[in-house]
Design an enzyme around this catalytic site. Structure first.
Site, PDB file in Angstrom:
ATOM      1  N   LYS A  41      30.311  33.912  32.198  1.00 50.32           N
ATOM      2  CA  LYS A  41      29.259  34.455  31.329  1.00 50.32           C
ATOM      3  C   LYS A  41      28.658  33.370  30.434  1.00 50.32           C
ATOM      4  CE  LYS A  41      30.740  39.254  31.419  1.00 50.32           C
ATOM      5  NZ  LYS A  41      31.551  40.296  30.778  1.00 50.32           N
ATOM      6  N   LYS A  52      24.229  42.222  38.600  1.00 50.37           N
ATOM      7  CA  LYS A  52      22.948  42.172  37.909  1.00 50.37           C
ATOM      8  C   LYS A  52      22.574  40.728  37.583  1.00 50.37           C
ATOM      9  CE  LYS A  52      22.924  44.374  34.276  1.00 50.37           C
ATOM     10  NZ  LYS A  52      22.958  44.784  32.994  1.00 50.37           N
ATOM     11  N   LYS A 108      28.354  38.449  45.883  1.00 51.57           N
ATOM     12  CA  LYS A 108      28.769  39.709  45.265  1.00 51.57           C
ATOM     13  C   LYS A 108      27.587  40.356  44.547  1.00 51.57           C
ATOM     14  CE  LYS A 108      30.450  40.350  41.171  1.00 51.57           C
ATOM     15  NZ  LYS A 108      31.180  40.429  39.907  1.00 51.57           N
TER      16      LYS A 108
HETATM   17  P1  TYM Z   1      31.619  46.542  34.762  1.00 53.03           P
HETATM   18  O1  TYM Z   1      30.860  47.482  33.890  1.00 53.03           O
HETATM   19  O2  TYM Z   1      31.144  45.151  34.895  1.00 53.03           O
HETATM   20  O3  TYM Z   1      31.727  47.123  36.216  1.00 53.03           O
HETATM   21  C1  TYM Z   1      32.190  48.431  36.464  1.00 53.03           C
HETATM   22  C2  TYM Z   1      33.010  48.457  37.738  1.00 53.03           C
HETATM   23  O4  TYM Z   1      32.195  48.094  38.858  1.00 53.03           O
HETATM   24  C3  TYM Z   1      32.900  47.142  39.643  1.00 53.03           C
HETATM   25  N1  TYM Z   1      31.937  46.269  40.355  1.00 53.03           N
HETATM   26  C4  TYM Z   1      32.014  45.999  41.662  1.00 53.03           C
HETATM   27  N2  TYM Z   1      32.890  46.396  42.611  1.00 53.03           N
HETATM   28  C5  TYM Z   1      32.677  45.958  43.873  1.00 53.03           C
HETATM   29  N3  TYM Z   1      31.644  45.155  44.243  1.00 53.03           N
HETATM   30  C6  TYM Z   1      30.741  44.731  43.329  1.00 53.03           C
HETATM   31  N4  TYM Z   1      29.721  43.961  43.701  1.00 53.03           N
HETATM   32  C7  TYM Z   1      30.907  45.145  41.960  1.00 53.03           C
HETATM   33  N5  TYM Z   1      30.221  44.931  40.820  1.00 53.03           N
HETATM   34  C8  TYM Z   1      30.869  45.627  39.846  1.00 53.03           C
HETATM   35  C9  TYM Z   1      33.737  46.365  38.640  1.00 53.03           C
HETATM   36  O5  TYM Z   1      34.809  45.711  39.269  1.00 53.03           O
HETATM   37  C10 TYM Z   1      34.181  47.465  37.705  1.00 53.03           C
HETATM   38  O6  TYM Z   1      35.341  48.107  38.180  1.00 53.03           O
HETATM   39  N6  TYM Z   1      35.548  45.189  32.046  1.00 53.03           N
HETATM   40  C11 TYM Z   1      35.007  46.288  32.809  1.00 53.03           C
HETATM   41  C12 TYM Z   1      34.876  47.561  32.006  1.00 53.03           C
HETATM   42  C13 TYM Z   1      36.136  47.989  31.345  1.00 53.03           C
HETATM   43  C14 TYM Z   1      37.304  48.501  31.976  1.00 53.03           C
HETATM   44  C15 TYM Z   1      38.211  48.779  30.941  1.00 53.03           C
HETATM   45  C16 TYM Z   1      37.624  48.743  33.298  1.00 53.03           C
HETATM   46  C17 TYM Z   1      36.366  47.968  30.010  1.00 53.03           C
HETATM   47  N7  TYM Z   1      37.625  48.427  29.765  1.00 53.03           N
HETATM   48  C18 TYM Z   1      39.501  49.297  31.204  1.00 53.03           C
HETATM   49  C19 TYM Z   1      38.906  49.264  33.570  1.00 53.03           C
HETATM   50  C20 TYM Z   1      39.801  49.531  32.543  1.00 53.03           C
HETATM   51  C21 TYM Z   1      33.619  45.876  33.302  1.00 53.03           C
HETATM   52  O7  TYM Z   1      32.969  45.057  32.729  1.00 53.03           O
HETATM   53  O8  TYM Z   1      33.164  46.562  34.328  1.00 53.03           O
END
Ligand code: TYM
Length: 320
Positions: free
Chosen positions: A110, A193, A190
């Site tokens: 990031k 955004k 992958k």
């Molecule tokens: P975030 O909001 O970036 O993404 C949400 C979920 O989508 C999955 N993801 C993907 N999976 C497969 N292929 C892709 N191209 C892809 N892009 C996104 C992410 O792996 C995620 O599961 N840190 C987390 C949010 C969070 C969280 C938590 C998750 C905060 N606290 C506690 C689990 C438990 C996040 O930024 O996800």
């Protein structure tokens, strides 16, 4: 068994979010006590406009419900409605070695993309650990990119238990579905955004078709046989199709005589049809905004009572 996961309200959701996390989470709501939340505290690390954050959160609630999150089965809430989680995050911070966070890829990724290297961004995994640990979660369905955060969560929980008492915090297990661990975007990287290669969940039909037509292919001529195995079209198609349908598409690739444009049209129709019912539910929910609010309100109440109970135990353990 308690299942928990969260998703950030930081803009429109894409197929990676849907296939990597939302769909598996929705399937798991039948297998245990599910807790799913809108990670709005986490979004503060990147979304600085309050109105945008409010609107992203609202949209995310409608999206998740439209996709099939059943509030009769899963507890659905906003992270910020349970402020206890920030108290636990502070306590966890005090057992978390700097080196553990310095090794995290997501902070490096990031900041290398120009996101301000705030303390919040650096400490992001600690808050995520608190999210998971405060609900005594057993299973956390996520995509591959969250794997390291789950490892960090386990490390932090272990350190906390070593200091304050065995079994105080439960060590969670990630659930990463191999077929959808890292859903590819239009360019095969992958889907994300930040790479500008996403297909959004509720993309209007015309825009959806246009996006799919942008999927990167090689320059094999129409008549020639094509290799299905390296194709991003096939990789996306198989995530929505049955094994038979995928085998049939692969045969057509190998047979030659059809161009990539035709195959993209087939993929477009598949995705459009998959989301037809979900789109309708989304519209219905949009017209009754109080429904989602009600769900989140109830969810917050339930989640908060669990979090408060955990914090009673933890506060006593640390010496308060
Ligand atoms: P975030 O909001 O970036 O993404 C949400 C979920 O989508 C999955 N993801 C993907 N999976 C497969 N292929 C892709 N191209 C892809 N892009 C996104 C992410 O792996 C995620 O599961 N840190 C987390 C949010 C969070 C969280 C938590 C998750 C905060 N606290 C506690 C689990 C438990 C996040 O930024 O996800």
């Amino acid at each position: 068994m308690r299942i928990l996961s969260g998703i950030q309200p930081s803009g429109r959701l894409h197929l990676g979010n849907y296939l990597g996390m939302m769909q598996p989470a929705i399937q798991l709501q039948d297998e245990g006590e599910a807790y799913y939340f809108i990670a709005d505290y986490h979004s503060l690390t990147t979304t600085t406009d309050p109105e945008a954050l409010r609107s992203y959160s609202k949209d995310l609630a409608l999206d998740f419900l439209a996709c099939g999150l059943d509030p009769g089965k899963a507890v659905f809430f906003r992270q910020s409605d349970v402020p206890e989680v920030t108290e636990l995050a502070w306590m966890l911070s005090c057992v978390t070695p700097m080196g553990l966070l310095e090794r995290c890829h997501s902070f490096k990724d990031k900041t290398s993309r120009g996101i301000a290297a705030s303390h919040g961004l650096f400490a992001y995994p600690v808050l995520m650990a608190a999210d998971i640990l405060i609900y005594d979660s057993d299973l956390v369905p996520v995509g591959q990119d969250q794997k390291q955060h789950l490892e960090v969560t386990r490390d932090i929980a272990q350190k906390f238990n070593d200091r304050y008492g065995d079994g105080l915090l439960k060590l969670p297990t990630p659930r990463i579905r191999s077929e959808t661990a890292a859903v590819p975007g239009l360019d095969g990287q992958k889907m994300s955004k930040s790479y500008g290669n996403t297909i959004d969940l509720f993309e209007p039909e015309k825009a959806l078709r246009k996006k799919i037509m942008r999927i990167v292919t090689d320059s094999t001529p129409v008549e020639a046989p094509k290799d299905p195995d390296g194709s991003y079209i096939v990789q996306l198609y198989q995530l929505f199709a049955t094994a038979e349908e995928t085998a049939a598409l692969k045969d057509q690739f190998r047979a030659g005589g059809r161009g990539y444009g035709d195959f993209k049209q087939i993929l477009f129709e598949k995705i459009r049809d998959h989301f037809a019912g979900i789109r309708e539910s989304r519209l219905e929910l949009e017209n009754q905004p109080w429904k989602a609010e009600e769900v989140l309100h109830h969810g917050a109440h339930k989640a908060r009572s669990v979090a408060r109970m955990t914090m009673e135990r933890i506060r006593a353990a640390v010496g308060f």
